[in-house]
Design an enzyme around this catalytic site. Structure first.
Site, PDB file in Angstrom:
ATOM      1  N   HIS A   9      44.761  17.726  16.558  1.00 44.09           N
ATOM      2  CA  HIS A   9      43.829  16.390  15.813  1.00 44.09           C
ATOM      3  C   HIS A   9      43.147  15.195  17.598  1.00 44.09           C
ATOM      4  O   HIS A   9      42.593  14.440  17.436  1.00 44.09           O
ATOM      5  CB  HIS A   9      45.355  15.520  15.038  1.00 44.09           C
ATOM      6  CG  HIS A   9      45.179  16.251  13.990  1.00 44.09           C
ATOM      7  ND1 HIS A   9      46.652  16.485  13.520  1.00 44.09           N
ATOM      8  CD2 HIS A   9      44.365  16.069  12.988  1.00 44.09           C
ATOM      9  CE1 HIS A   9      46.556  16.520  12.352  1.00 44.09           C
ATOM     10  NE2 HIS A   9      45.078  16.703  12.235  1.00 44.09           N
ATOM     11  N   ARG A  48      37.441  24.051  11.666  1.00 43.61           N
ATOM     12  CA  ARG A  48      38.014  24.857  12.470  1.00 43.61           C
ATOM     13  C   ARG A  48      38.249  26.642  12.168  1.00 43.61           C
ATOM     14  O   ARG A  48      38.269  26.872  12.316  1.00 43.61           O
ATOM     15  CB  ARG A  48      40.232  25.482  12.250  1.00 43.61           C
ATOM     16  CG  ARG A  48      40.989  24.166  13.297  1.00 43.61           C
ATOM     17  CD  ARG A  48      42.107  23.719  12.607  1.00 43.61           C
ATOM     18  NE  ARG A  48      42.219  23.655  11.028  1.00 43.61           N
ATOM     19  CZ  ARG A  48      43.005  22.961   9.804  1.00 43.61           C
ATOM     20  NH1 ARG A  48      44.377  23.068  10.698  1.00 43.61           N
ATOM     21  NH2 ARG A  48      42.661  22.888   9.017  1.00 43.61           N
ATOM     22  N   SER A  94      48.921  21.028  10.638  1.00 45.95           N
ATOM     23  CA  SER A  94      49.547  20.020  10.427  1.00 45.95           C
ATOM     24  C   SER A  94      50.527  21.026   9.084  1.00 45.95           C
ATOM     25  O   SER A  94      52.702  20.861   9.426  1.00 45.95           O
ATOM     26  CB  SER A  94      49.621  18.793   9.699  1.00 45.95           C
ATOM     27  OG  SER A  94      48.586  18.231  10.180  1.00 45.95           O
ATOM     28  N   LYS A 101      53.868  15.530  -2.283  1.00 45.38           N
ATOM     29  CA  LYS A 101      55.435  14.256  -3.369  1.00 45.38           C
ATOM     30  C   LYS A 101      56.028  14.763  -1.983  1.00 45.38           C
ATOM     31  O   LYS A 101      56.943  13.343  -2.357  1.00 45.38           O
ATOM     32  CB  LYS A 101      55.722  15.440  -4.205  1.00 45.38           C
ATOM     33  CG  LYS A 101      55.370  15.250  -5.638  1.00 45.38           C
ATOM     34  CD  LYS A 101      55.454  16.105  -7.080  1.00 45.38           C
ATOM     35  CE  LYS A 101      53.377  16.182  -7.885  1.00 45.38           C
ATOM     36  NZ  LYS A 101      53.430  17.298  -7.927  1.00 45.38           N
TER      37      LYS A 101
END
Lengths: 167, 167, 167, 167, 167, 167
Positions: free
Chosen positions: E18, E91, E129, E42
């Site tokens: 990022h 990507r 991530s 969640k």
């Protein structure tokens, strides 16, 4: 009204993978017309006439399959014959992209046209006319990849041993 | 400092899909230069000079778009003109792979270079210069796929009815 | 029994990406044979003999790597040399599709054959022989993309400044 | 014999993209049955009953389209109803992979089954039920993405402003 | 007029990949706003507040980068802030498909919006991530994948040794 | 030195596709260790212990295959066992992307590690553990997709007829 579907290609040569789609398509629709395109390749392995003859040899096995030559734009030819459905086989993602573009542009050229796709059976997922040509030219045995009437013709051609293509 | 972006291609011919990217790119950056590459095709439909003229015909519609010929390596040419951003349009996955390779290798050749991509609008996702060439050569109507100044030139060429390409 | 792996390609020219796969493959198996295919390209940048010489120049750096010419079908050649494993490098999705087809068809032609794949290292993911050829022909510096013994040969060739290829 | 085609999905909710495939499929075959699957999602936006009702609301517009609930394995259900053709829409490559796997495994479970695919029209290529759900939950207007009888139901649900999903 | 670009994501956590896009985007446009979305997961690894703080920690290194929270629909938020350009990193092919759908649907929701894409640098092509989260949860060292201000926070969390995820 | 290769996965359950890769991998390397990962799924069909037992049941058929549990990071576990090669099967493009990312990130975490890939045989290209789970849960017969020792266990579980998943 009868549903007639066009199955276009250059068929240089027609393979067992094509035969699989023809069989399944002829079963699904009222009639299927194999359109043999004249081809843009400078040096096709088989002439336009030979490719039409091999398609006719396969068509004889079915009672609702016929063969037509294709010179010019497919959509023009389909309009002239009042055929509104095109059948195409899909093996791979690259096929998918190409067919997607074709389906969309053909829709622009002939808005009534519908494109229908069938997945290749898993045993033919690797098979293409260009691979068959390469193997035959290098002297390999392609009899398990093509129908008998194609295999006979391939055997009559001398292998191009000097070409040295790596596959 | 003004941000000038290069939009390179062979543009044989330039299509409505290219025009869409040019319009959006010219809106996003201070200036846009269409780089018309001489091309590695043996038989382009249009000559280098014709392709430059058609790009210039489009560029006139914008106040921040210009045209330059490209002979040689793109990165060399961009360094000479002190341009540090390349704009490319993406339609499909195959485009993506090619553009990814190009962006990475151009970065190696010119570390200050940045490549920026824009997705094709959905109505142009099927459109490519090679498809337009094929349809035109087979006598099809491409007027809805290209700008008027390209359409006029395509009409002046005799259709190659004997080529028999299947699409 | 020693595990010998074949690494086939046209290597026109051999790049640092190929060298990376050769190094990793030679480390993983008992021996690795670089099979230099005669190529089906009409105008390769390097002749068959030059491509074999460049591969031999690289092979000397390893004690378990050798070079063989490949004229004809790969599977025929592997059977003759009793080699049962093929090694291939993967960079992109398009590579993947091609290699998948090759692995399946080679298995049909030579059922004992196993195909093993290695992912390209991330620094070589963009690198291909055709890109190296294009950059070299347009006068670009390819020394960071190829081993020294290839770089020397590329420098001896005059750049084709008039070709005007856009990359 | 009449050709009846099954069009299965969870349809949570049914979108204009589904409607496009239903219209084209109903035109191509003698009859089309929308199979609304009970779904494996823990929290579908619409209940099984609501999703069936919305499909029925669309089906009324056609004289050869009906709706059936699907609880259990699709192939079991198709065998019970003597339906031998499945219709699926393709938007993207990921669709293609999934549909390819489904077509092959369903063929294993029900060898008489044929899967037929249609490409999404270009204006619906971006559209999916999950995107419609997300936009609706975040308070966006989805009326242009779904048929009126779905739009009405979506409006009656309070937007989940606290969910904060990024699209 | 100044060109401000939005860079939206959940950033759970923000990675070196990022950061690479932020640096290049901030160099290309007059200003860049990192929009940290509240997320639909969640159990995010980091809370909404923590993710905003980590983004702010990075933003301080640039004089034209700022951070905004994103609760609700991105296009709604961009309209309110009069931002007309979205920047996204690419990507892989799967990224491409997703971004293509997002660009098209966001264009429907906000016709003035333009989406601009940048390819990931080759050293970050594997980085996401979710991978960073998985490795951190299994006790692996992620310090080379994230900026220092993220790395510190990850170290303070006890590794979830019992989770046993295979990567 | 003996070449030992790790074959990691969650194997919930192990399928004939996995068995095919194990057989071919065990033939290519001196030894193969099946690493059964504890899994991050909340509700796996089979417990960690059951999945290990099923893998052991298969391993008994080979004289160079063993089974180890995997709790934690794969690379950590491989370092502890001094295993430097990972074997993975590839079926589809999505597999390819995932495996590419895994190979690159594992290389970062464990620079001595090599990842080797084998293409799925064409008869297993559609087969995945998640499909087997779905079919089994819906009462379908999966005996042709899994080894006998897995099939027996699946039959002992009551079908979840109420789940209503569409495949």
């Amino acid at each position: 009204m009868k549903k007639i579907v066009a199955y276009p290609g250059t068929f240089d040569p027609i393979t067992n993978g094509h035969l699989d789609i023809i069989r399944r398509g002829a079963n699904l629709f009222d009639g299927l017309v194999i359109f043999v395109a004249k081809s843009n390749e400078k040096h096709p392995l088989f002439t336009f006439e030979e490719r039409i003859e091999m398609a006719q040899c396969l068509a004889k096995e079915f009672n609702n399959v016929s063969v037509m030559p294709l010179e010019g734009l497919l959509t023009t030819c389909l309009k002239e014959n009042n055929i509104k459905v095109v059948l195409r086989g899909l093996r791979t993602m690259s096929d998918f992209e190409y067919e997607f573009q074709m389906a969309l542009i053909n829709k622009k050229l002939y808005p009534d046209l519908e494109t229908v796709l069938m997945m290749s059976s898993s045993e033919f997922v690797f098979l293409s006319s260009s691979l068959v040509r390469e193997i035959a030219l290098l002297g390999g045995d392609v009899s398990k990849f093509v129908p008998p009437c194609v295999g006979k013709r391939l055997k009559r051609r001398p292998a191009n041993n000097g070409r040295g293509l790596c596959i």
